[in-house]
Enzyme design. Structure first.
Site, mmCIF file in Angstrom:
data_model
loop_
_atom_site.group_PDB
_atom_site.id
_atom_site.type_symbol
_atom_site.label_atom_id
_atom_site.label_comp_id
_atom_site.label_asym_id
_atom_site.label_seq_id
_atom_site.Cartn_x
_atom_site.Cartn_y
_atom_site.Cartn_z
ATOM 1 N N ASP A 120 26.178 9.234 -33.706
ATOM 2 C CA ASP A 120 25.687 9.651 -35.021
ATOM 3 C C ASP A 120 26.688 9.349 -36.126
ATOM 4 O O ASP A 120 26.625 9.938 -37.205
ATOM 5 C CB ASP A 120 25.388 11.159 -35.018
ATOM 6 N N ASP A 140 23.197 24.938 -28.010
ATOM 7 C CA ASP A 140 23.455 25.197 -26.599
ATOM 8 C C ASP A 140 23.069 26.625 -26.214
ATOM 9 O O ASP A 140 22.430 26.854 -25.180
ATOM 10 C CB ASP A 140 24.918 24.921 -26.265
#
Length: 691
Positions: free
Chosen positions: A267, A420
């Site tokens: 990214d 997460d």
């Protein structure tokens, strides 16, 4: 050879003897003669001083001496004032030039400044009362004598703080003490659970075990059908320093190449970094590794958006498991062989999480203190929760997921900065189980600068509060047992993510300084000293080599409470900065395995745009090292100033001075050293300085 006689001394001695014999007051007895003949020799200069005439200084000399001393005092004061002005100017210049100053002041910082103003005014008031002797006999409004203006104001203040200010402060202190004790009991229970696991030798058992690859063994001789299809994902963003670490470590995994696909999910918005990562991927492709490079044009959702985009590929349906590693993580070659077997025969198992190990844990004081915290997190929290309730928060990396479990709970969502934890909670509510492997370690880095660590902690403590707001009703409506719902709400979120930073900041940074100025409200010594010390000992047990740092650890944890409290409030009420994501700065520390991987790059041509050409030597590492050294020389490292920490340092040091007036020993020392710790952190004197 004998010494020649001294005739001059003999003549003087005879003359003196004759004068003594002829004196009218002399005695001719043997006693007097003996007394005269006895010569006393003394090394002390006292006898000489007595014989000397005392030196008398004139008025002019005394005036000159006093002027000289006065001039020396003025010079010392001038140096002190000059140094103080220089420090203030430097601090002001760094604060003004810092990026945080250009932004508008947060409400939290304004509250801290107001609190600092209040305690300074109160200290000045108490100093006046102390020098007037009112600490022995304070003036009272109930006495008959006439009070002066200052006495009347001080007597009114005493009545105000005793009747109206101290009771609510004492109630707040009692509430924080209760929360403190509850959290301490939780820590003690987790420690007992870990001791029970160690004594009984409890640990997860795999249903099968893959053999170790023999040197020179051909992959075609293996029964590859025994190895499930594994997808390995490496998300990264502008990771110039560490991208080779994870790619190189994953590409040498002891797993059949036909049964593994590696996705490098880049990214980066830096075009040069993109070229470097592409070159690294092409190098491993030429070596026969099944590896792909992916780059998103629209970078939304941060890491969650990156993973979600990668999981949408058509070929993902051919894979059963997905392993995730951040850019600075370096799994051992047998990582997959140590984690994948636990899925065999456990259809309800969603996640196998490995432990982190740190290549730079001894780099500086900041990394040592982080190692203490994270060692307790993995050794105690993750292991105990994994053994007894099969649930814990996914650490975002160094874990293997069953792809079916990810799809069952809705996949990666971009709604928080802790994707997460989000997916772990949703998988748990869907009935999936987790396993934590404490003996499988994955090398990585911890932040070496306070700037990077502070941003990381802000994200880690703001995200859970965002998630708690969003999934609270989902927890209540889920089909899991009420025991699991209570564990999620009260232990996982409230106690360990909200109450811990709340009472740590409120009790030790707000209530304790106020009790110095409102002595009617008190904090017991065991709350200030003994219980925190015991909790620090429990926290440091998983890292026994760090015992010399137990006092800095206790003080630093209280210092970090301001960042954690601010992040918790920001995430809970969705203030500005709640969804801020800053990639943690890496230093690129390497382990021995990485140095081998680094040396293997000699056979790969570097990117043309870097301007580094292959030399005629065996490798091009020499020119690459010179390029790195030249780039490092261009970086100017300097320390920043953190306003909230410095303001709290002045608050605590002011309270310690007030405590000194009241002769409160334990409270004085705690406030003094805690204030010094805040000042050290606020001046960015802990950890590596930023560039």
């Amino acid at each position: 050879m004998s010494r020649p006689p001294n005739h001059e001394f003999q003549e003087w001695w005879s003359k003196q003897r004759d004068e003594y014999s002829n004196s009218p007051d002399s005695d001719t007895d043997t006693t007097g003669a003996a007394a005269f003949l006895a010569v006393e020799i003394s090394d002390s200069p006292a006898a000489t001083v007595k014989c000397r005439r005392p030196r008398v200084r004139s008025a002019r000399q005394l005036s000159f001496l006093y002027l000289l001393r006065f001039n020396q005092i003025l010079q010392i004061l001038a140096h002190l004032v000059t140094g103080l002005v220089s420090v203030v100017r430097t601090a002001n210049r760094r604060i003004v030039n810092s990026p945080s100053f250009r932004r508008s002041e947060s409400r939290f910082y304004k509250l801290i400044k107001f609190f600092l103003f209040v305690v300074v005014v109160l200290l000045a008031f108490e100093l006046v009362a102390y020098f007037k002797g009112w600490h022995f006999a304070p003036p009272s409004l109930h006495k008959a004598e006439v009070l002066g203006m200052v006495e009347l104001v001080y007597a009114s203040w005493l009545r105000l703080r005793a009747d109206y200010l101290a009771p609510p402060l004492q109630s707040g202190a009692n509430m924080c003490i209760v929360l403190f004790l509850v959290q301490s009991v939780d820590r003690a229970v987790l420690m007992l659970g870990c001791i029970w696991i160690k004594v009984r030798g409890i640990k997860p058992v795999a249903a099968l075990e893959y053999g170790v690859k023999v040197a020179g063994e051909d992959e075609e001789s293996l029964d590859v059908e025994e190895y499930p299809m594994v997808l390995v994902q490496i998300p990264m963003c502008n990771e110039r320093e560490v991208y080779q670490h994870s790619i190189g470590a994953v590409c040498v995994q002891d797993w059949p190449k036909k049964r593994m696909l590696i996705q490098v999910l880049d990214d980066s918005d830096d075009f040069n970094v993109q070229l470097l990562i592409k070159a690294e991927v092409q190098k491993w492709q030429h070596r026969g590794v099944n590896i792909l490079y992916r780059h998103r044009l629209i970078r939304t959702g941060y890491k969650a958006g990156n993973l979600k985009s990668a999981m949408s590929c058509d070929y993902v349906k051919d894979y059963e498991y997905v392993a995730i590693f951040d850019a600075d993580f370096q799994p051992a070659p047998d990582f997959l062989k140590k984690t994948i077997p636990y899925f065999k025969g456990r259809d309800d198992l969603a996640l196998v999480q490995a432990r982190w190990a740190f290549v730079n844990k001894d780099e500086n004081l900041l990394t040592r203190l982080q190692n203490i915290n994270l060692s307790f997190h993995f050794e105690i929290e993750q292991q105990v929760n994994g053994i007894f309730i099969n649930f814990f928060g996914f650490n975002g990396t160094a874990g293997v997921w069953r792809i079916k479990a990810l799809e069952d709970c809705g996949g990666w969502l971009e709604r928080t900065t802790v994707e997460d934890m989000d997916i772990a909670v949703r998988a748990h509510l869907c009935g999936w189980k987790f396993i934590f492997l404490n003996d499988v370690k994955c090398l990585c880095e911890v932040p070496e600068s306070y700037e990077a660590y502070k941003k990381q902690q802000h994200r880690w403590h703001s995200g859970p509060m965002q998630l708690f707001r969003m999934c609270f009703m989902d927890i209540l409506r889920s089909k899991v047992s009420w025991a699991k719902k209570a564990n999620l709400i009260f232990l996982f979120f409230l106690l360990r993510k909200l109450i811990l930073p709340f009472y740590s900041f409120t009790l030790f940074c707000i209530i304790l300084p106020l009790t110095m100025f409102l002595p009617e409200a008190q904090l017991p010594t065991w709350v200030v000293c003994y219980v925190p010390g015991l909790m620090s000992v429990l926290n440091i047990l998983p890292a026994p080599h760090s015992f010399p740092f137990i006092v800095p650890y206790l003080l630093f944890e209280n210092t970090m409470s301001v960042t954690k409290f601010n992040a918790m409030i920001t995430g809970l009420f969705r203030f500005k900065g709640a969804y801020e994501w800053v990639v943690t700065k890496k230093s690129g520390r390497s382990s021995e395995a990485d140095l081998i991987t680094f040396s293997e790059r000699e056979s790969t041509p570097l990117v043309e745009n870097t301007g580094i050409q292959r030399s005629t030597s065996e490798s091009g590492l020499g020119e690459l090292n010179r390029e790195k050294l030249s780039s490092k020389s261009r970086n100017v490292r300097s320390n920043r100033l953190y306003r909230k920490e410095l303001a709290l340092a002045f608050i605590l040091l002011t309270a310690s001075l007030r405590s000194l007036l009241s002769a409160q020993g334990i409270h004085f020392y705690f406030l003094l050293f805690q204030g010094i710790t805040f000042a050290v952190v606020g001046l960015d004197l802990i950890g590596e300085q930023i560039s």
